[in-house]
Design a protein around this motif. Structure first.
Motif, PDB file in Angstrom:
ATOM      1  N   LEU A 295      -1.094  -1.592  -9.002  1.00 51.44           N
ATOM      2  CA  LEU A 295      -1.189  -0.379  -8.189  1.00 51.44           C
ATOM      3  C   LEU A 295      -1.986   0.704  -8.910  1.00 51.44           C
ATOM      4  O   LEU A 295      -2.696   1.493  -8.274  1.00 51.44           O
ATOM      5  CB  LEU A 295       0.207   0.114  -7.821  1.00 51.44           C
ATOM      6  N   ALA A 296      -1.912   0.732 -10.236  1.00 50.04           N
ATOM      7  CA  ALA A 296      -2.740   1.669 -10.992  1.00 50.04           C
ATOM      8  C   ALA A 296      -4.223   1.335 -10.835  1.00 50.04           C
ATOM      9  O   ALA A 296      -5.068   2.236 -10.728  1.00 50.04           O
ATOM     10  CB  ALA A 296      -2.342   1.647 -12.468  1.00 50.04           C
TER      11      ALA A 296
ATOM     12  N   SER B 247      10.120 -10.348 -13.988  1.00 52.21           N
ATOM     13  CA  SER B 247      10.264  -9.015 -14.579  1.00 52.21           C
ATOM     14  C   SER B 247      10.611  -9.065 -16.055  1.00 52.21           C
ATOM     15  O   SER B 247      10.706  -8.020 -16.703  1.00 52.21           O
ATOM     16  CB  SER B 247      11.337  -8.227 -13.817  1.00 52.21           C
TER      17      SER B 247
ATOM     18  N   SER C 298      -5.177   2.539  -7.524  1.00 50.59           N
ATOM     19  CA  SER C 298      -5.298   3.996  -7.586  1.00 50.59           C
ATOM     20  C   SER C 298      -6.652   4.407  -8.139  1.00 50.59           C
ATOM     21  O   SER C 298      -7.327   5.289  -7.601  1.00 50.59           O
ATOM     22  CB  SER C 298      -4.165   4.552  -8.460  1.00 50.59           C
TER      23      SER C 298
ATOM     24  N   ARG D 156       3.123  -2.522 -11.082  1.00 49.92           N
ATOM     25  CA  ARG D 156       2.725  -1.142 -11.387  1.00 49.92           C
ATOM     26  C   ARG D 156       1.271  -1.091 -11.868  1.00 49.92           C
ATOM     27  O   ARG D 156       0.506  -0.203 -11.474  1.00 49.92           O
ATOM     28  CB  ARG D 156       3.622  -0.569 -12.485  1.00 49.92           C
TER      29      ARG D 156
ATOM     30  N   PRO E  32       9.152  -3.510  -9.452  1.00 51.25           N
ATOM     31  CA  PRO E  32       7.798  -3.012  -9.746  1.00 51.25           C
ATOM     32  C   PRO E  32       7.239  -3.490 -11.073  1.00 51.25           C
ATOM     33  O   PRO E  32       6.020  -3.434 -11.287  1.00 51.25           O
ATOM     34  CB  PRO E  32       7.973  -1.490  -9.734  1.00 51.25           C
ATOM     35  N   ASP E  33       8.108  -3.977 -11.968  1.00 49.28           N
ATOM     36  CA  ASP E  33       7.633  -4.440 -13.275  1.00 49.28           C
ATOM     37  C   ASP E  33       7.537  -5.965 -13.357  1.00 49.28           C
ATOM     38  O   ASP E  33       7.421  -6.518 -14.458  1.00 49.28           O
ATOM     39  CB  ASP E  33       8.550  -3.899 -14.372  1.00 49.28           C
TER      40      ASP E  33
ATOM     41  N   ARG F 246      11.011   2.561  -6.554  1.00 53.65           N
ATOM     42  CA  ARG F 246      11.888   1.404  -6.708  1.00 53.65           C
ATOM     43  C   ARG F 246      12.990   1.465  -5.650  1.00 53.65           C
ATOM     44  O   ARG F 246      13.636   2.502  -5.469  1.00 53.65           O
ATOM     45  CB  ARG F 246      12.513   1.375  -8.100  1.00 53.65           C
TER      46      ARG F 246
ATOM     47  N   GLU G 111      -3.781   8.992  -6.724  1.00 56.33           N
ATOM     48  CA  GLU G 111      -2.568   8.360  -7.214  1.00 56.33           C
ATOM     49  C   GLU G 111      -1.868   7.594  -6.098  1.00 56.33           C
ATOM     50  O   GLU G 111      -1.811   8.033  -4.951  1.00 56.33           O
ATOM     51  CB  GLU G 111      -1.612   9.404  -7.783  1.00 56.33           C
TER      52      GLU G 111
ATOM     53  N   VAL H  96       4.845   4.903  -6.690  1.00 62.91           N
ATOM     54  CA  VAL H  96       5.670   3.700  -6.632  1.00 62.91           C
ATOM     55  C   VAL H  96       7.131   4.128  -6.549  1.00 62.91           C
ATOM     56  O   VAL H  96       7.570   4.973  -7.333  1.00 62.91           O
ATOM     57  CB  VAL H  96       5.455   2.805  -7.865  1.00 62.91           C
TER      58      VAL H  96
ATOM     59  N   THR I 201       1.671  -6.263 -14.288  1.00 62.82           N
ATOM     60  CA  THR I 201       2.818  -5.915 -13.458  1.00 62.82           C
ATOM     61  C   THR I 201       2.322  -5.359 -12.122  1.00 62.82           C
ATOM     62  O   THR I 201       1.147  -4.969 -11.983  1.00 62.82           O
ATOM     63  CB  THR I 201       3.692  -4.854 -14.130  1.00 62.82           C
TER      64      THR I 201
END
Length: 280
Positions: free
Chosen positions: A200-201, A245, A204, A197, A156-157, A215, A210, A213, A195
């Protein structure tokens, strides 16, 4: 001068076609299944199937430029037909993956690399557009997000610099209509490293709720991905994300550096495409 747009069902190809048509350029749309194309009034849709060389001559008749998707099957025969038809310039939608050290064997890179090599060996003037990750790759998250499920990721990162498909279309249009970009090899990206994440933010924020996520292990991710793509390609993507990552992704050329226009952001793409993630 007529420009042939191959792979005309693709988002970038549609954007290039629309820009050329709106600017008054003669344009022709090509697909292996032309009856499925939706094109503006006055644009001809023609058959071009790389496994059927008999379709080449009619598709290329009177064409001087081609916007080309990277499919190596039949590419050398298509290039010979293009040279014979008087084509002068090809703009190839390639990939930044061709710059990797193992590109010749990498499932993500080798198709584009084979087409680049074939074009480089021809008499045609070639412009290679090598975008990094597309913002539209995020459509792969639409199913879980639309059902309020967590997005499961092994990395995710991982950082990418996702590029808006409309920016690619803008750059391709300039390459087809001007001289500044013609004949160049251009690595393209979006304007910022994000990233997964962070992406996805942004999604969102675009949909107003929200997006969780989760892992998961690499093995679980590879199993999931192999249901939708060949296992070697899934493995190659996971290798790429594992490496990504460790720090920010490089920001390459954008519409800002090439055209003097602000690059579209990932947040803009997310806002434009929010309905695809709401389950409606």
């Amino acid at each position: 001068m007529t420009t042939l747009i191959t792979g005309a069902r693709g988002k970038v190809a549609q954007g290039v076609l629309a820009r050329l048509h709106s600017a008054g350029h003669r344009v022709r749309a090509a697909s292996a299944r032309p009856a499925e194309l939706t094109v503006p009034a006055g644009v001809a849709a023609v058959e071009l199937a790389l496994d059927r060389p008999e379709t080449f001559a009619a598709a290329l008749d009177g064409v001087r430029q081609v916007f080309l998707y990277p499919e190596p099957s039949g590419i050398r025969a298509l290039i010979r037909a293009a040279e014979a038809a008087g084509v002068e310039h090809v703009v190839l939608l390639s990939s930044s993956s061709v710059l990797g050290p193992d590109a010749a064997t990498d499932p993500l890179a080798r198709h584009s690399l084979q087409v680049e090599h074939a074009l480089a060996a021809s008499s045609l003037t070639c412009t290679f557009l090598r975008p990094d990750a597309f913002a539209s790759n995020s459509f792969g998250w639409a199913h879980p997000i639309g059902r309020a499920m967590p997005v499961q990721l092994a990395y995710p990162d991982a950082h990418t610099a996702p590029i808006h498909p409309e920016d690619i279309a803008d750059i391709a249009f300039e390459a087809l209509t001007g001289d500044f970009l013609k004949g160049r090899s251009l690595t393209l990206s979006g304007p910022e490293s994000l990233t997964f994440r962070a992406q996805l933010a942004a999604l969102s924020a675009a949909i107003g709720r929200e997006v969780p996520v989760e892992r998961i292990s690499r093995e679980a991710a590879e199993q999931q991905m192999s249901a939708f793509m060949p296992a070697p390609m899934a493995g190659s993507l996971l290798d790429l994300w594992a490496a990504a990552s460790h720090g920010p992704a490089a920001v390459a050329d954008t519409t800002e550096t090439l055209l003097g226009r602000p690059a579209r952001t990932y947040a803009q793409w997310a806002a434009e495409n929010a309905p695809a993630f709401t389950g409606h």
